[in-house]
Design a protein around this motif. Structure first.
Motif, PDB file in Angstrom:
ATOM      1  N   ASP A  46      17.855-117.575  22.524  1.00 26.43           N
ATOM      2  CA  ASP A  46      18.406-117.400  21.144  1.00 26.43           C
ATOM      3  C   ASP A  46      17.229-116.339  20.481  1.00 26.43           C
ATOM      4  O   ASP A  46      15.906-116.147  20.769  1.00 26.43           O
ATOM      5  N   GLY A  47      17.663-115.917  19.251  1.00 28.52           N
ATOM      6  CA  GLY A  47      17.112-114.652  18.708  1.00 28.52           C
ATOM      7  C   GLY A  47      15.715-115.290  17.994  1.00 28.52           C
ATOM      8  O   GLY A  47      15.674-116.380  17.334  1.00 28.52           O
ATOM      9  N   PHE A  97      11.541-107.629  18.205  1.00 31.55           N
ATOM     10  CA  PHE A  97      12.663-108.558  18.043  1.00 31.55           C
ATOM     11  C   PHE A  97      13.328-108.898  19.429  1.00 31.55           C
ATOM     12  O   PHE A  97      13.178-108.002  20.223  1.00 31.55           O
ATOM     13  N   GLY A  99      16.669-110.766  21.133  1.00 28.64           N
ATOM     14  CA  GLY A  99      18.014-111.269  20.656  1.00 28.64           C
ATOM     15  C   GLY A  99      18.481-112.348  21.663  1.00 28.64           C
ATOM     16  O   GLY A  99      19.567-112.861  21.533  1.00 28.64           O
ATOM     17  N   ARG A 103      17.899-108.545  25.690  1.00 29.57           N
ATOM     18  CA  ARG A 103      18.155-107.870  24.329  1.00 29.57           C
ATOM     19  C   ARG A 103      17.062-108.177  23.449  1.00 29.57           C
ATOM     20  O   ARG A 103      16.494-108.885  22.770  1.00 29.57           O
ATOM     21  N   TYR A 166      28.003-114.077  17.913  1.00 29.18           N
ATOM     22  CA  TYR A 166      27.432-114.386  18.978  1.00 29.18           C
ATOM     23  C   TYR A 166      27.926-115.758  19.551  1.00 29.18           C
ATOM     24  O   TYR A 166      27.993-116.690  18.457  1.00 29.18           O
ATOM     25  N   ARG A 185      28.435-111.651  23.463  1.00 27.83           N
ATOM     26  CA  ARG A 185      28.592-111.100  22.232  1.00 27.83           C
ATOM     27  C   ARG A 185      30.229-110.884  22.083  1.00 27.83           C
ATOM     28  O   ARG A 185      30.757-110.514  23.093  1.00 27.83           O
TER      29      ARG A 185
END
Length: 219
Positions: A46-47, A97, A99, A103, A166, A185
């Motif tokens: 999870d982001g 960050f 994702g 990612r 997502y 995605r």
């Protein structure tokens, strides 16, 4: 875990009790980081974003202006008027960050400051909840349209933005007894401008996936 609100440039600001250990730590060394996770955060897939910089006391003449913004974010924050609480703000120096798996990246403070919130993000969670509660079969159909043969058994939309969605996908491969869960995605064919546009695009994608499935069944 701390509460915060962003200023007009996205810098997080806080109000901490003078007795708290993190207040004492910040006063000794202002270098710190703030990790902000997605609302649906449950694990490494999870982001989240990590803001790094220096957290410093806000000058007295600027504190009153922060109260309204903080209360907009935290309506029940009655402690903003307590005399032994102090206002702090982070001066962002670095941003990383993640994702999910494979990612990850970073942006500069200037890029962060100049960025604008995605216009769909304000109501994206409502769209996701509606699709998950009432139209998961449509989401599964759209995934099959993008990746034929994936055969998902569950597809939970975790976020929606102007360029796509997502989705957390669960499937049981024919050659394995283990269930697989991963995020993917699901891009929109064009950029969505507003809520109605998102609805129209999802309907188009659902119909296109159904038509492709019907054609494949006839062959």
């Amino acid at each position: 875990v701390v509460g915060f609100a962003p200023d007009e440039d996205g810098n997080p600001f806080f109000i901490f009790s003078g007795m708290s250990t993190h207040t004492q730590d910040i006063l000794l060394n202002p270098k710190c980081s703030l990790t902000i996770a997605a609302k649906q955060f449950k694990g490494a897939a999870d982001g989240r974003v990590n803001l790094m910089g220096q957290v410093k006391l806000v000058p007295k003449e600027e504190r009153e202006a922060l109260k309204g913004a903080y209360r907009n974010k935290h309506p029940d924050a009655f402690w903003v008027d307590f005399g032994d609480f102090n206002w702090f703000k982070m001066e962002i120096e670095k941003i990383n960050f993640v994702g999910g798996f494979a990612r990850a990246g970073s942006i500069t403070p200037e890029e962060y400051k100049n960025a604008k919130p995605d216009p769909i993000s304000a109501f994206g969670p409502h769209i996701a909840a509606h699709m998950n509660d009432d139209h998961m079969d449509a989401t599964i159909g759209m995934i099959e349209g993008q990746v034929p043969g994936l055969n998902p058994t569950e597809a939970v939309i975790t976020s929606v933005d102007s360029l796509g969605m997502y989705v957390k996908v669960t499937r049981s491969p024919a050659d394995s007894e283990q269930t697989q869960t991963f995020k993917m995605r699901l891009p929109f064919p064009r950029e969505a401008k507003d809520r109605k546009d998102v609805k129209d695009i999802i309907v188009e994608m659902t119909r296109a996936a159904a038509a492709a499935s019907a054609t494949a069944a006839e062959e």
